[in-house]
Write a protein that holds these residues in place. Structure first.
Motif, PDB file in Angstrom:
ATOM      1  N   ARG A 206       0.775  -1.109  -0.103  1.00 15.92           N
ATOM      2  CA  ARG A 206       0.143   0.164   0.139  1.00 15.92           C
ATOM      3  C   ARG A 206       0.989   1.018  -0.152  1.00 15.92           C
ATOM      4  O   ARG A 206       2.007   1.231   0.722  1.00 15.92           O
ATOM      5  N   LEU A 207       0.234   2.130  -0.799  1.00 15.84           N
ATOM      6  CA  LEU A 207       1.022   3.730  -0.838  1.00 15.84           C
ATOM      7  C   LEU A 207       0.341   4.523  -0.145  1.00 15.84           C
ATOM      8  O   LEU A 207      -0.938   4.571  -0.592  1.00 15.84           O
ATOM      9  N   SER A 208       0.884   5.388   0.835  1.00 10.24           N
ATOM     10  CA  SER A 208      -0.131   5.969   1.767  1.00 10.24           C
ATOM     11  C   SER A 208       0.321   7.840   1.198  1.00 10.24           C
ATOM     12  O   SER A 208       1.306   8.293   1.280  1.00 10.24           O
ATOM     13  N   LEU A 209      -0.984   8.085   0.758  1.00  6.86           N
ATOM     14  CA  LEU A 209      -0.821   9.646  -0.609  1.00  6.86           C
ATOM     15  C   LEU A 209      -1.634  10.460   0.312  1.00  6.86           C
ATOM     16  O   LEU A 209      -2.634  10.277   0.381  1.00  6.86           O
ATOM     17  N   PRO A 210      -1.044  12.160  -0.460  1.00 10.02           N
ATOM     18  CA  PRO A 210      -2.178  12.344  -0.052  1.00 10.02           C
ATOM     19  C   PRO A 210      -3.328  12.943  -0.589  1.00 10.02           C
ATOM     20  O   PRO A 210      -4.186  13.248  -0.134  1.00 10.02           O
TER      21      PRO A 210
END
Length: 348
Positions: A206-210
């Motif tokens: 998982r990537l957590s982005l704005p």
């Protein structure tokens, strides 16, 4: 020199392997007292997954070419650098002459998120162990899970001010030794490094982005390299390509820029067999721009002619030693994805 650079030099003393103003050109400076790569030395695992403190510079470098559940291309980078201030191994705590620098990044087609960390050796803030494998700095880590064997499985975590990621990687092929059994020559003067890779990772996470979290899958490539003077004084930087081709092959190709460009690489079959490449085997042709955002990579003897385009041309690593690093798309005689690193160019 900006305030951040002053702070880095105050905390770390200096980073001699990189040079205070010359960036990557500092990798060609004198190495008196440090160990040098030896073509007769056999790499031994898991020992060589760990640190080699008698050498001046070393890195653990993972790049992941990812596809989101939303169908878009992404990239992630996790890198830990070790640099020695002197060849002495004496001291405790802050007097240990090892310093650490780490970079993490996430790239989307529209944005590039970068973070940088620093640590001094001997205080436990950063380090690497070989068995079980673990590399860390603060709360960033790349490590084998409990009971893991070598580099076969890894968890990779990092975060910056506006991003984070948590990835799991599992190797589907063997380690690859570049050059002559892991002894990789970088120039006509014989400068070299010990260099091996694990290019066969299948990745999920998982990537957590704005804009929110994105589930991703893809492929990753881990580079392990150590040396004391990997460049000649006349060499100013390099262009490095690592491709996951859709026919199952992997390709590493690189050009070290200097008075005479020096090319080397490895073409890796799905079963891990390696064809060592040199300047007679590889043609790298840059497109427009500095640094160029498109390339043609050809291996005429293999019938390979590849067109390479950056997923996001703005993938500049705005770190203390700036460079360009980002995911690329590959088309032509075979398709694929991969990563491109370009160092030693003037960056805006």
């Amino acid at each position: 020199m900006n305030a951040r650079r002053w702070l880095v030099l105050l905390v770390l003393g200096t980073l001699p392997a990189w040079g205070q103003e010359g960036g990557f050109a500092g990798l060609g400076s004198d190495v008196q007292g440090f160990a040098l790569p030896d073509p007769a030395r056999d790499l031994v695992f898991p020992r060589d997954h760990g640190a080699h403190e008698d050498f001046r510079i070393e890195w653990w470098y993972l790049t992941a070419s990812l596809r989101g559940a939303d169908g878009r291309d992404y990239g992630a980078q996790w890198t830990l650098f070790r640099s020695a201030l002197s060849p002495e191994k004496t001291g405790t705590g802050w007097s240990v002459p090892q310093v650490w620098m780490a970079h993490a990044a996430v790239t989307t087609p529209e944005s590039h998120h970068v973070a940088e960390r620093f640590a001094r050796g001997g205080i436990g803030q950063a380090g690497v162990t070989s068995e079980p494998f673990a590399a860390w700095i603060d709360d960033w880590s790349m490590r084998a899970p409990e009971g893991g064997d070598g580099l076969d499985r890894l968890t990779i975590d990092a975060r910056g001010g506006d991003f984070a990621y948590a990835l799991q990687a599992e190797a589907e092929g063997p380690l690859v030794l570049h050059g002559q059994g892991g002894y990789s020559v970088k120039g006509p003067g014989g400068q070299a490094s010990h260099y091996y890779s694990q290019p066969f990772y299948r990745v999920s996470g998982r990537l957590s982005l704005p804009e929110g979290a994105v589930e991703v899958t893809g492929h990753a490539w881990l580079d392990r390299e150590w040396s004391s003077q990997p460049l000649d004084r006349s060499q100013s930087g390099w262009d490095w390509f690592a491709f996951h081709l859709d026919n199952g092959r992997k390709l590493m190709a690189a050009r070290v820029r200097g008075a005479e460009p020096f090319l080397f690489g490895s073409l890796i079959d799905p079963d891990g067999r390696v064809r060592v490449l040199d300047g007679d085997d590889i043609a790298l042709r840059p497109g427009q721009g500095t640094p160029p955002m498109s390339w043609t990579v050809e291996l005429p003897g293999e019938g390979l002619a590849l067109a390479v385009e950056a997923v996001n041309p703005a993938s500049r690593m705005t770190t203390s030693v700036p460079y360009w690093e980002g995911p690329v798309r590959v088309t032509g005689s075979v398709t694929g994805r991969g990563y491109l690193e370009m160092t030693g160019y003037p960056l805006d």
